[in-house]
Design a protein around this motif. Sequence first.
Motif, PDB file in Angstrom:
ATOM      1  N   ILE A 228       6.458   4.909 -15.046  1.00  0.00           N
ATOM      2  CA  ILE A 228       5.678   5.691 -15.690  1.00  0.00           C
ATOM      3  C   ILE A 228       4.521   6.247 -14.743  1.00  0.00           C
ATOM      4  O   ILE A 228       3.578   7.053 -14.997  1.00  0.00           O
ATOM      5  N   ILE A 229       4.745   6.077 -13.383  1.00  0.00           N
ATOM      6  CA  ILE A 229       3.863   6.612 -12.507  1.00  0.00           C
ATOM      7  C   ILE A 229       4.806   7.074 -11.180  1.00  0.00           C
ATOM      8  O   ILE A 229       6.031   6.340 -11.118  1.00  0.00           O
ATOM      9  N   THR A 230       4.700   7.791 -10.367  1.00  0.00           N
ATOM     10  CA  THR A 230       5.249   8.598  -9.543  1.00  0.00           C
ATOM     11  C   THR A 230       5.196   7.440  -8.291  1.00  0.00           C
ATOM     12  O   THR A 230       4.279   6.530  -7.999  1.00  0.00           O
ATOM     13  N   ASP A 231       6.235   7.323  -7.371  1.00  0.00           N
ATOM     14  CA  ASP A 231       6.282   6.502  -6.181  1.00  0.00           C
ATOM     15  C   ASP A 231       5.000   6.776  -5.336  1.00  0.00           C
ATOM     16  O   ASP A 231       4.351   5.702  -5.087  1.00  0.00           O
ATOM     17  N   ALA A 232       4.814   7.949  -5.281  1.00  0.00           N
ATOM     18  CA  ALA A 232       3.225   8.082  -4.462  1.00  0.00           C
ATOM     19  C   ALA A 232       2.332   7.387  -4.993  1.00  0.00           C
ATOM     20  O   ALA A 232       1.265   6.873  -4.358  1.00  0.00           O
ATOM     21  N   GLU A 233       1.947   7.528  -6.587  1.00  0.00           N
ATOM     22  CA  GLU A 233       0.938   6.889  -7.059  1.00  0.00           C
ATOM     23  C   GLU A 233       0.994   5.506  -6.805  1.00  0.00           C
ATOM     24  O   GLU A 233      -0.001   4.667  -6.622  1.00  0.00           O
ATOM     25  N   TYR A 234       2.285   4.790  -6.799  1.00  0.00           N
ATOM     26  CA  TYR A 234       2.505   3.251  -6.658  1.00  0.00           C
ATOM     27  C   TYR A 234       1.938   3.235  -5.290  1.00  0.00           C
ATOM     28  O   TYR A 234       1.017   2.093  -5.004  1.00  0.00           O
ATOM     29  N   ASP A 235       2.423   3.888  -4.382  1.00  0.00           N
ATOM     30  CA  ASP A 235       1.826   3.505  -2.848  1.00  0.00           C
ATOM     31  C   ASP A 235       0.389   3.533  -2.688  1.00  0.00           C
ATOM     32  O   ASP A 235      -0.100   2.905  -1.934  1.00  0.00           O
ATOM     33  N   ARG A 236      -0.173   4.599  -3.455  1.00  0.00           N
ATOM     34  CA  ARG A 236      -1.572   4.519  -3.477  1.00  0.00           C
ATOM     35  C   ARG A 236      -2.245   3.284  -3.886  1.00  0.00           C
ATOM     36  O   ARG A 236      -3.358   2.652  -3.197  1.00  0.00           O
ATOM     37  N   LEU A 237      -1.960   2.814  -4.826  1.00  0.00           N
ATOM     38  CA  LEU A 237      -2.356   1.456  -5.547  1.00  0.00           C
ATOM     39  C   LEU A 237      -2.295   0.333  -4.420  1.00  0.00           C
ATOM     40  O   LEU A 237      -3.007  -0.422  -4.300  1.00  0.00           O
ATOM     41  N   TYR A 238      -0.836   0.292  -4.118  1.00  0.00           N
ATOM     42  CA  TYR A 238      -0.538  -0.528  -3.072  1.00  0.00           C
ATOM     43  C   TYR A 238      -1.325  -0.718  -1.774  1.00  0.00           C
ATOM     44  O   TYR A 238      -1.890  -1.590  -1.419  1.00  0.00           O
ATOM     45  N   HIS A 239      -1.356   0.644  -1.461  1.00  0.00           N
ATOM     46  CA  HIS A 239      -2.198   0.817  -0.085  1.00  0.00           C
ATOM     47  C   HIS A 239      -3.740   0.262  -0.201  1.00  0.00           C
ATOM     48  O   HIS A 239      -4.206  -0.331   0.538  1.00  0.00           O
ATOM     49  N   GLU A 240      -4.315   0.551  -1.565  1.00  0.00           N
ATOM     50  CA  GLU A 240      -5.568   0.043  -1.790  1.00  0.00           C
ATOM     51  C   GLU A 240      -5.779  -1.229  -1.774  1.00  0.00           C
ATOM     52  O   GLU A 240      -6.717  -2.203  -1.151  1.00  0.00           O
ATOM     53  N   LEU A 241      -4.830  -1.987  -2.533  1.00  0.00           N
ATOM     54  CA  LEU A 241      -4.810  -3.622  -2.406  1.00  0.00           C
ATOM     55  C   LEU A 241      -4.730  -3.872  -1.085  1.00  0.00           C
ATOM     56  O   LEU A 241      -5.407  -5.183  -0.854  1.00  0.00           O
ATOM     57  N   ARG A 242      -3.881  -3.479  -0.133  1.00  0.00           N
ATOM     58  CA  ARG A 242      -3.424  -3.854   1.134  1.00  0.00           C
ATOM     59  C   ARG A 242      -4.810  -3.755   2.105  1.00  0.00           C
ATOM     60  O   ARG A 242      -5.181  -4.813   2.859  1.00  0.00           O
ATOM     61  N   GLN A 243      -5.421  -2.774   1.823  1.00  0.00           N
ATOM     62  CA  GLN A 243      -6.638  -2.702   2.642  1.00  0.00           C
ATOM     63  C   GLN A 243      -7.841  -3.466   2.370  1.00  0.00           C
ATOM     64  O   GLN A 243      -8.033  -4.236   3.142  1.00  0.00           O
ATOM     65  N   LEU A 244      -8.077  -3.501   1.132  1.00  0.00           N
ATOM     66  CA  LEU A 244      -8.694  -4.553   0.376  1.00  0.00           C
ATOM     67  C   LEU A 244      -8.496  -5.953   1.036  1.00  0.00           C
ATOM     68  O   LEU A 244      -9.501  -6.578   1.346  1.00  0.00           O
ATOM     69  N   GLU A 245      -7.302  -6.586   0.999  1.00  0.00           N
ATOM     70  CA  GLU A 245      -6.819  -7.711   1.583  1.00  0.00           C
ATOM     71  C   GLU A 245      -6.942  -7.765   3.145  1.00  0.00           C
ATOM     72  O   GLU A 245      -7.082  -9.042   3.369  1.00  0.00           O
TER      73      GLU A 245
END
Length: 763
Positions: free
Chosen positions: A30-47
Amino acid sequence: MADDLARRAAELRDQLHFHIYRYNVLGDPIITDAEYDRLYHELRQLEEEHPELIAVDSPTQRAGSDLSEDFPKVRHPAPVLSLANAFDEAGLRAWEERNLRLLPAGTELDYVLEPKFDGLTIVITYENGLLTKAATRGNGEIGDDVTANVKTIRTVPLRIPVRADGPPAPERLVVRGEVLFHKEDFEAVNRQQEAAELPRYVNARNTASGTLKQKDSRITATRPLTAYIYSVLDSVGIVLDKLDKQWDMLEYLREMGFQIPQESQYYPTLSDIIQQLPAWESRRDSLAYEIDGLVVKVNDMRLAIELGVVGKDPRGAIAFKFPSQEATTKLIGVTASVGRTGKITPTAQLEPVFVGGVTVSNASLHNYDQIEKLDVRVGDTIIIKRSGDVIPYVVGPVTGARDGTEEPIRPPELCPFSGDPVIQPPGAVDYYCSNPLCPERVFRQLEFFVSRGAMDIEGMGPETIKTLIDQQLIHDEADIFYLQAEPLLELERFAEKKVQNLMESIERAKDRPLSQFLASLGIDGVGSTVATLLVDHFDSVDALIEIARQAKAAEAAFRQAAASLLQALPEDLSDEADSVTRNVARLRDPLVELAPRYVDVQDIDVRLQRLLKPLYETIGAEADDIATPLKNLVDVAAPLLRIDGLGPVLVENIINWFADEHNRQVIHKMQQAGVKMHAEQKVAASNVLEGQTFVLTGTLPTLTRDEATALIEANGGKVTGSVSKKTSYVLVGDSPGSKAEKARQLNIPTISEAELQAMIAAG
Ligand SMILES: [Zn+2]
């Protein structure tokens, strides 16, 4: 603060788990690949910044896997790593700064830029030059053995080097690359699907993946997959110090016979790359393959190795993701606009969303047919796409996000502007306002008529047109040429200067070339190219009106003759053969379906007899005499039908337009007002004046300066600005300037316009 970050990390983990489940288990993201990437990226950066936040179940701790049970497994000789992402210039800069901190002071980095393919990673092993194994990326350590399938891809060499003069094959070479469809080939695959009445494939990447993982490699072989190779994963027997630069390695792979991305480029600094990013983004749509970004690699592979790996990503390379061309948002409503033809066009009203680098709040829905096909509803979460300069459009709804409150979208029953009934002409996809005088249609028509590129009437913007319509000063295009200054001056915001300018530009518009005038009328399909074609064959609007009148009369006569044939037909044609129904359609629309095939044909009656045979047999009729009226129709319409570049439907549009009573009245009114409706006299060309140079001065009796210049040039002469010894003649009109005097001094003959004409006529 720390609590906030922990909460955010947990939130991101939850969201990502949910979307991974939707994507992988339900197959319904229900979201695009790009939006998934954004969420993933935010988590990765946080970690990365707060390693204490890394949870054991974090999605970042699991590398993606595409392993399937259908294939034997292959262990890769080295991990097939993924890449970290950057989304903007700052992300790239930060990446370089981090790297420089890890390297000895004073290190300078240069780079190789490669397209980031939207394909499927592949690892291929060559032993002593022979392809021995090919595997998918799998989980990065173990992949599926798809050797048989990869061998069917023609751009993958079965033996290296491909050419005898290539570098010698090493004992062992393991390369990494990407398998994908070129856009053109993917389209061809879809055409085959359509021809076989199978559904089209939507996503090239998924289709490539499915094709590569066919159990039967014969199926894979029928599909035009291709492969690009861009790095060496492992090797035995290469003199590596010759190959310690990424750029040299690409060249080495190319010499071996691999397909290397042509677009790869070397850049001495990161700033050079950053400067090139906009150019790359605009090239994106013209590339042969889909890319979703670029890969920036540190050129010096020793430094890249020294930089090491963080998580699953090497530090020596980064993916630069283009702003997403797709986004999801909510459809809050649909508005209907009415165009100059009365066509009603739906537009999606969106919750504003950032996509393709800009915020958009509406998108095209094309037409109501399309809405129905897509099953888009108000309240839906929808995917929209914006690529390049294309108007953003709705790709489709995310049906999984529905909660039952969504409302279907129906075409309006009444025109939203005039309240007249909306109609859908038989066979048409679009809906139309039924009233030709609908104020919105008139407004759009006028707006088009005066626009630049059409009649180009300066000072007549949409606001002015609206006011003039509201004040009942104009009702159609012709009224523009009857406007008087007096009543305008009484209107608000119409100062004297403005009115004067407007009157002057209207006056100028009366004299537009015929092709420009024709293109301004808003006839469906008649833009400037078609208008020019028409002017090549018809020298006035009257000539077009005349051919339209005759064609309509001939068409009516044909219909009358054909009526008896049609009457003899059974009412319900659904049981009849296709050839019969096809013939009926031909009889009903002779101008489009019959006339074009008989232009310049002698034996129309024989040919028509043959064509209509199935129909005659069905109704048991003797050959009816429709050949003669058809012959008339062909004769009358032939001057239009013969024009190369005008299809039959366009010819019919043109005829219908000029035969229409309302249109003819408007034309007549414009003619009365002095609007020019005939072609310029064509300048006969010759080379009578070859080698002669002319200078013009003063006002000529009939020709303008431009016309005189065109006349001289058309006959081989040259026109220059000033008089010199090289001037052959000075063409002198009324109140000549100093040029005439100069001619006398230099003893250069002066001639009049009449003398010039005589000179040309004499040859
Ligand atoms: Zn209307």
